[in-house]
Design a protein around this motif. Structure first.
Motif, PDB file in Angstrom:
ATOM      1  N   UNK A  97       0.848  -1.197   0.000  1.00  0.00           N
ATOM      2  CA  UNK A  97       0.000   0.000   0.000  1.00  0.00           C
ATOM      3  C   UNK A  97       0.880   1.243   0.000  1.00  0.00           C
ATOM      4  N   UNK A  98       0.386   2.251  -0.707  1.00  0.00           N
ATOM      5  CA  UNK A  98       1.138   3.499  -0.842  1.00  0.00           C
ATOM      6  C   UNK A  98       0.211   4.664  -0.518  1.00  0.00           C
ATOM      7  N   UNK A  99       0.661   5.498   0.391  1.00  0.00           N
ATOM      8  CA  UNK A  99      -0.060   6.724   0.721  1.00  0.00           C
ATOM      9  C   UNK A  99       0.622   7.883  -0.006  1.00  0.00           C
ATOM     10  N   UNK A 121      -4.499   9.736  -1.099  1.00  0.00           N
ATOM     11  CA  UNK A 121      -4.895   8.514  -1.793  1.00  0.00           C
ATOM     12  C   UNK A 121      -4.126   7.337  -1.205  1.00  0.00           C
ATOM     13  N   UNK A 122      -4.877   6.315  -0.867  1.00  0.00           N
ATOM     14  CA  UNK A 122      -4.284   5.042  -0.454  1.00  0.00           C
ATOM     15  C   UNK A 122      -4.440   4.088  -1.629  1.00  0.00           C
ATOM     16  N   UNK A 130      -8.641   3.741  -1.281  1.00  0.00           N
ATOM     17  CA  UNK A 130      -9.361   4.682  -0.418  1.00  0.00           C
ATOM     18  C   UNK A 130      -8.896   6.097  -0.749  1.00  0.00           C
ATOM     19  N   UNK A 131      -9.854   7.011  -0.862  1.00  0.00           N
ATOM     20  CA  UNK A 131      -9.518   8.425  -1.029  1.00  0.00           C
ATOM     21  C   UNK A 131      -9.971   9.163   0.219  1.00  0.00           C
TER      22      UNK A 131
END
Lengths: 156, 183
Positions: A97-99, A121-122, A130-131
């Motif tokens: 996962x990247x934030x 943004x995830x 997920x925003x």
């Protein structure tokens, strides 16, 4: 060190945060948030009942990841007023996962508190899972402290 | 997404805007439990780990903001409890009353007021804000609803407000390509 209001501009981007999600990430986050629902720890329930490919991150734990990402940027004097997020897709073990985030608005309220609005943004595997939009109080200078605000002087 | 004008049952309409399930936690806010959230997210914010920073900035220790709902979530089991203990009871009530066996949460809003502190005893109430008409999405056919939850400490101070958007539905096709399925 804390990020100050004067040091931030609309269009600024935050450093990305990457994290390899494991089953432990999911289970630890779910139990830490006292979320006992089985799709966050029971592979068979998640795959056979929910029809997804694995257990997945729960809502309160995602909120906690957003909090961590935001305050990594602000430092301890930054104070989150609100977060609103929409979950489009799930985050599973095996995902990286990247934030990522950018500053979309800078404003000052009637109490002179300065606020930054972040668009976060995830993502995982090219999917925006997920925003999130967050409103974050920033100190006006290195000595200012938004945490000292109470009552009518705190307008999240 | 497609819509249907199917009427909302009167018993559901009568609940909109009415506080429900007002309750006070049966345990106090516990810092060591909050540290599980910090560990789960590798959150090193010193206001939660360094008492001198907490004293300086927040007049003593506070809990991670995102743990707001944590302090009202029921134990998995406790003496006298019957059946599964769930958080956000209004959500599960709606599923049962509307005959919608599946549900996802799509949106979550958290607004943070006074910090939660060790030893606080948190109370909350749940308010159903709206229920949509019948909608058909790629998940199935059902209704969206919005539930607000207000949290106060033992002094009556507002510590936070959450808002959840849920979609309860009957399955049709791929069941979980969107949102966070809850059952």
């Amino acid at each position: 060190m804390s990020t100050t209001f004067e040091s931030v501009s609309v269009g600024d981007t935050l450093s990305e945060l990457g994290y390899d999600v494991t089953p432990t990430t999911v289970v630890l986050g779910a139990l830490a948030s006292r979320d006992w629902r089985p799709m966050h720890h029971d592979f068979k329930f998640a795959t056979e009942r929910n029809g997804v490919r694995d257990i997945f991150l729960n809502t309160p734990n995602q909120a906690a990841w957003f909090e961590r990402y935001i305050t990594d940027w602000t430092g301890p004097r930054g104070r989150i007023g609100r977060m609103k997020f929409r979950m489009h897709d799930s985050v599973f073990p095996g995902d990286h996962m990247v934030f990522a985030a950018s500053v979309t608005e800078m404003s000052t309220d009637e109490t002179t508190q300065g606020w930054a609005t972040l668009d976060i943004r995830l993502s995982a595997g090219g999917r925006v899972c997920t925003s999130c939009t967050a409103r974050v109080a920033l100190p006006s200078d290195p000595e200012d402290n938004p945490w000292a605000r109470r009552g009518d002087r705190w307008k999240p | 997404m497609t819509d249907s004008a199917a009427e909302l049952p009167a018993e559901i309409v009568s609940l909109i805007g009415v506080p429900q399930h007002s309750a006070t936690a049966d345990f106090t806010v516990e810092p060591a439990y909050a540290h599980n959230t910090l560990a789960a997210t590798e959150n090193a914010n010193p206001i939660y780990w360094d008492s001198s920073v907490a004293d300086d900035l927040t007049s003593g220790p506070t809990m991670p903001l995102a743990t707001l709902s944590l302090w009202m979530r029921p134990h998995y089991w406790q003496p006298g409890a019957v059946g599964e203990q769930v958080a956000l009871q209004v959500h599960f009530d709606l599923k049962a009353r509307l005959g919608l066996p599946e549900a996802v949460m799509s949106d979550n809003t958290l607004i943070f007021h006074d910090p939660v502190r060790p030893g606080d005893l948190i109370s909350h109430q749940q308010v159903l804000r709206s229920v949509s008409g019948v909608k058909t999405t790629k998940l199935g056919t059902g209704r969206f609803w919005v539930i607000d939850v207000e949290y106060h400490n033992q002094h009556g101070d507002l510590v936070g407000v959450e808002s959840y958007t849920g979609f309860g539905y009957q399955r049709s096709g791929d069941p979980a390509s969107s949102g966070e399925a809850d059952q």
